[in-house]
Each structure stands twice: as structure tokens, then as C-alpha cells.
Design a protein around this motif. Structure first.
Motif, PDB file in Angstrom:
ATOM      1  N   ILE A   1     -35.112 -95.029  68.700  1.00  0.00           N
ATOM      2  CA  ILE A   1     -35.271 -95.318  67.271  1.00  0.00           C
ATOM      3  C   ILE A   1     -36.567 -94.750  66.701  1.00  0.00           C
ATOM      4  CG2 ILE A   1     -33.882 -97.430  67.418  1.00  0.00           C
ATOM      5  CD1 ILE A   1     -36.476 -99.045  67.181  1.00  0.00           C
ATOM      6  N   ALA A   2     -37.492 -94.318  67.588  1.00  0.00           N
ATOM      7  CA  ALA A   2     -38.793 -93.826  67.119  1.00  0.00           C
ATOM      8  C   ALA A   2     -38.732 -92.337  66.807  1.00  0.00           C
ATOM      9  CB  ALA A   2     -39.862 -94.077  68.181  1.00  0.00           C
ATOM     10  N   PRO A   3     -39.450 -91.868  65.767  1.00  0.00           N
ATOM     11  CA  PRO A   3     -39.574 -90.424  65.538  1.00  0.00           C
ATOM     12  C   PRO A   3     -40.386 -89.791  66.665  1.00  0.00           C
ATOM     13  CG  PRO A   3     -41.002 -91.645  64.038  1.00  0.00           C
ATOM     14  CD  PRO A   3     -40.158 -92.665  64.747  1.00  0.00           C
ATOM     15  N   ALA A   4     -40.157 -88.499  66.933  1.00  0.00           N
ATOM     16  CA  ALA A   4     -40.795 -87.831  68.073  1.00  0.00           C
ATOM     17  C   ALA A   4     -42.315 -87.951  68.041  1.00  0.00           C
ATOM     18  CB  ALA A   4     -40.386 -86.353  68.103  1.00  0.00           C
ATOM     19  N   ALA A   5     -42.921 -87.851  66.842  1.00  0.00           N
ATOM     20  CA  ALA A   5     -44.384 -87.865  66.729  1.00  0.00           C
ATOM     21  C   ALA A   5     -44.981 -89.224  67.079  1.00  0.00           C
ATOM     22  CB  ALA A   5     -44.806 -87.465  65.318  1.00  0.00           C
ATOM     23  N   LYS A   6     -44.169 -90.284  66.952  1.00  0.00           N
ATOM     24  CA  LYS A   6     -44.675 -91.641  67.206  1.00  0.00           C
ATOM     25  C   LYS A   6     -44.021 -92.290  68.424  1.00  0.00           C
ATOM     26  CE  LYS A   6     -45.748 -92.577  62.340  1.00  0.00           C
ATOM     27  NZ  LYS A   6     -45.492 -93.474  61.179  1.00  0.00           N
ATOM     28  N   ARG A   7     -43.215 -91.529  69.143  1.00  0.00           N
ATOM     29  CA  ARG A   7     -42.456 -92.111  70.237  1.00  0.00           C
ATOM     30  C   ARG A   7     -43.369 -92.665  71.326  1.00  0.00           C
ATOM     31  NH1 ARG A   7     -39.300 -87.924  71.276  1.00  0.00           N
ATOM     32  NH2 ARG A   7     -40.454 -87.247  73.123  1.00  0.00           N
TER      33      ARG A   7
END
Length: 452
Positions: free
Chosen positions: A112-118
Motif C-alpha cells: 500500500i506504500a508508494p515506492a519512495a516511502k516504502r
């Protein structure tokens, strides 16, 4: 809450065992203490295997909801147990839930997280694990010092784990399902609704298209769902070896010997029983500090660099503790010196090895293999955890603290070598692109190049 319950239930025996071992209670021997402690981690090993396929079948959200029910019911049952056998059975069942949660929660967060914040999102899972440990250390220290005259206080310590279980049970009703799981079931409209909740409109539509493209590629390769026969492919086997070894390295670095038996370690270092129980709370505090550090550095410094740095410095700290215990074991300053170095070791481990292991295991498998794959690698991690929990009291009695810590240090050095030669850097890389690293190395039929 799933991660917090993970930390709480695995470490609740740290402080409770001394009361459980009293003749008026369960009268546990050193070996029996290891069995009671490690019974949960043995269950967790099997829970990790079955949790992945089950989450693939019924969804991440529904599985985590049912895990909340199990944590609630069997947390209470463990506190009310009439004998050692029932305690072990209840902790084994709790372990099944812990293992399923340990594999499902990082995957859910990664999906569910975007790649930059995963990295930050999945590292929050690590923080909540250690916060659960800190919480139980604090609760046990308070109950043990205020109500320590009542040997049965261990029942309250263990039963309190049902409280966060209720929170997980109820809280999951407000959470969205994983959009990647929804697309795997061809529920694209539902996936888009979820993405609209957690992304901007443009980001949601772009990410859904990316997931669709990857899903179509997977379907083109093989129409049926992933099964155990898929894991005969060499490149998938190599991912399993990499993830499994990361789990073994994490456990044999020794962190959970401190998390499960910290009060006993501090007593062996020279602290009195009540002082060790209170000082053990510092282990939880510094675990939280380490997890926070890792949460804010993992996406900046990268996974591989953090893992290598952590293993090297943990090895140094473990050797220093061993040397102090060997050559200055009777000095008045020894207990405090050992405690300080252990706290430094905890910050390093929880800020590097801890979060990186869980994050990499949630990232390295392609979407189609993620449920089964993480089940295999997390099973390996939990079985290694089980061995540490089972054998540490006996090894301490037979070899002494110094020798055991030297063994852990050696495992850290071997682990650093493995990470250097086998593990890819996944910082900022889309989940769909990580597959290319392993296929380019280990799949002879693959015509592409590694995108990492």
C-alpha cells in the motif's frame, strides 16, 4: 497493532519467567523455561508458512482481522492456564498468529506504500515490534516490583497481551485492502478505490496501470496461480535462499537472546534480581530509539549499506561484552559497562539489521510468488528464532555469557560476508523491477538485464 502484538507476545516471558519458575507456580527448570519461551516462536515458524498462502487466498485485511481474534482469545487463555502444558499449547497457538502477522504485515505495508516511502512504512512495522517489547518490559517491571510478593503476577503479565489483540481485531475494519491483492483477483475497480484513498488521483491511476501491466506479464507467463512447483525454478530458489539467510543472520546476531532473556543476562552481568528487571526496561527504550533511527535512514542510506554496517558494529559490541566478562567479570564497574554496551548493540541492531531484514523479505519476491515466498523465508527466520530461544538458557549455563556472545559475533561476521556477495540494493526500486536482479543472475532463459 499486528507488529506491536508480535513484540509483546514474543518478549512477555522476559520478566515473567522468574515468577513462573517459582515452586509455588509452575516450577520451571532452565530447559523448561527455554521450551515455554520458544514454544511461541516454533508456532510462529509454521504460522509464517501458512499465513502467506492464506493471505493470498482471503486477503491481507481479512487475515489480520482474524489474527486479532486469536491474539485476544489465547492471550487470555495463556494467563489462565492451569499448568505448563496448557501454557505451551496456548503460546504455540499465539505463535501461529505471530508468524502469520510477521509475514503479512510487512507485505501489506509494502503493497500500500508508494515506492519512495516504502522503506519508512515497513520500518514502522519494526518500530512497533520493538515498542511492543518496550511496553511489555515496562509493564513487567512495574508489576514485578509492585506486586512481586504475589508469585502469580505472571498471569497478569501474559494476559494483558489480549488488550492490543482487541485493538487489532477492531482496527482492521477501518483499514483498506491491499490494491495489489485486489488486482491479483481482477478487482481493478476496487483497487482503484483503495488507491484513491491513499494516493492523489494522478498517482492512483498511474500506479494501477503499472500494476495491471505487471499482472498481465505474469498471466502471460503462466495462467494458473503460483504453487509449490513454481519454487523449483532456480531463480526463485535463489530468492528463497537470500531471504531465508537474511532471517537466520538476523536471529543468530543474538538480538532476541537479549529481548527474551534480558533480565537473566543482566543478572549474570552482576545486577540484583529487581534491579535487573528495572534495567531491562532500558533495553526496550533503546530498541525504540534504534527502530526510529532505522525508519528515517533506510530510504536515505539504502538497505544493503545499513545491513552491512549493522552486522559489523554488532559483532564489535558482542566481542567487547565477551572480553569484559572474561577479563573483568568481578569488577564493580562490570555490570554497568556490560549494560551500556548491550544498549549500544540494541540501538545498532534495531536500527539496521532488524528493519532491513523484514523490508527486504517483503520486497524481493515478485507479486505472484510473494505470499508463498515470504512464508518460506519467514518460516526460516522464525525457526532460527526458535533455536535461539530454546538453546540460549542451556548455552548460558554450559558455556557462560562471554562464549555465547563470541558465537553471536562470529555469526555477524559470516552474515556480513553473505550480504556483501548476495543481496541487491532495493532502495527506491519499484517492486516489479527487483525481480530482474535475480532473473538476470540465476535464470538462463531470461533475455533481459538487471534494472538494479
Amino acid at each position: 497493532m499486528g507488529a506491536l502484538l508480535f513484540g509483546y507476545n514474543t518478549s512477555v516471558v522476559n520478566g515473567a519467567l522468574d515468577f513462573m519458575a517459582k515452586p509455588s507456580q509452575l516450577g520451571l527448570s532452565a530447559w523448561a523455561q527455554g521450551v515455554v519461551s520458544s514454544g511461541l516462536t516454533l508456532g510462529a515458524a509454521f504460522g509464517a508458512v501458512f499465513g502467506g498462502p492464506l493471505s493470498d487466498k482471503i486477503g491481507r485485511k481479512k487475515l489480520l482481522t482474524w489474527l486479532g481474534v486469536i491474539f485476544t482469545v489465547f492471550g487470555l487463555a495463556c494467563g489462565l492456564a492451569p499448568n505448563t502444558t496448557v501454557v505451551i499449547i496456548c503460546r504455540f497457538i499465539l505463535g501461529l498468529a505471530v508468524g502469520a502477522a510477521s509475514g503479512t504485515v510487512p507485505v501489506y505495508l509494502a503493497e500500500i506504500a508508494p515506492a519512495a516511502k516504502r522503506g519508512k512504512m515497513v520500518s514502522m512495522n519494526q518500530f512497533l515490534i520493538v515498542f511492543g517489547q518496550f511496553l511489555v518490559f515496562g509493564v513487567n517491571a512495574f508489576l514485578g516490583n509492585v506486586f512481586g510478593d504475589n508469585a502469580g503476577i505472571w498471569r497478569v503479565m501474559i494476559a494483558l497481551a489480549s488488550v492490543p489483540g482487541i485493538a487489532l481485531w477492531i482496527g482492521m475494519y477501518a483499514m483498506p485492502e491491499s490494491p495489489r491483492w485486489l488486482t491479483s483477483k481482477n478487482r481493478f475497480a476496487d483497487a482503484l478505490k483503495v488507491l484513491y484513498r491513499i494516493r492523489s488521483k494522478a498517482q492512483a491511476e498511474a500506479e494501477l496501470q503499472e500494476i495491471k501491466v505487471n499482472s498481465e506479464k505474469e498471466k502471460a507467463e503462466q495462467a494458473e496461480a503460483a504453487s509449490w512447483k513454481d519454487f523449483k525454478k532456480n531463480w526463485i530458489i535463489q530468492i528463497c535462499i537470500t531471504g531465508g539467510m537474511l532471517g537466520i543472520i538476523q536471529q543468530f546476531a543474538g538480538i532476541n537472546a537479549i529481548m527474551y532473556y534480558g533480565s537473566q543476562v543482566l543478572r549474570d552481568a552482576g545486577f540484583a534480581a529487581n534491579a535487573a528487571l528495572i534495567a531491562n526496561v532500558a533495553n526496550g527504550v533503546f530498541s525504540c530509539i534504534g527502530a526510529i533511527v532505522g525508519m528515517y535512514t533506510i530510504d536515505k542510506l539504502g538497505r544493503k549499506k545499513l545491513e552491512l554496517t549493522g552486522l559489523i558494529f554488532c559483532a564489535v559490541a558482542l566481542v567487547v561484552v565477551g572480553l569484559i566478562k572474561t577479563y573483568a567479570g568481578s569488577a564493580s564497574w562490570t555490570p554497568f559497562a556490560i549494560m551500556i554496551i548491550i544498549l549500544v548493540y540494541i540501538v545498532i541492531d534495531q536500527g539496521t539489521i532488524g528493519p532491513v531484514t523484514w523490508l527486504l523479505n517483503s520486497e524481493i519476491f515478485p507479486n505472484r510468488y510473494r505470499g508463498l515466498g515470504t512464508g518460506i523465508t519467514i518460516f526460516t527466520l522464525w525457526f532460527a528464532n526458535f533455536l535461539v530461544g530454546l538453546l540460549f538458557p542451556a548455552l548460558m549455563a554450559a558455556l557462560g555469557l562471554a562464549t555465547v556472545f563470541y558465537i553471536f559475533a562470529g555469526c555477524c561476521i559470516l552474515g556480513a560476508w553473505f550480504v556483501a556477495v548476495r543481496v541487491p540494493e532495493t532502495k527506491g526500486v519499484n517492486l516489479e523491477d527487483i525481480e530482474s536482479f535475480f532473473r538476470a543472475r540465476y535464470d538462463k532463459s531470461y533475455k533481459g538485464e538487471s534494472k538494479i
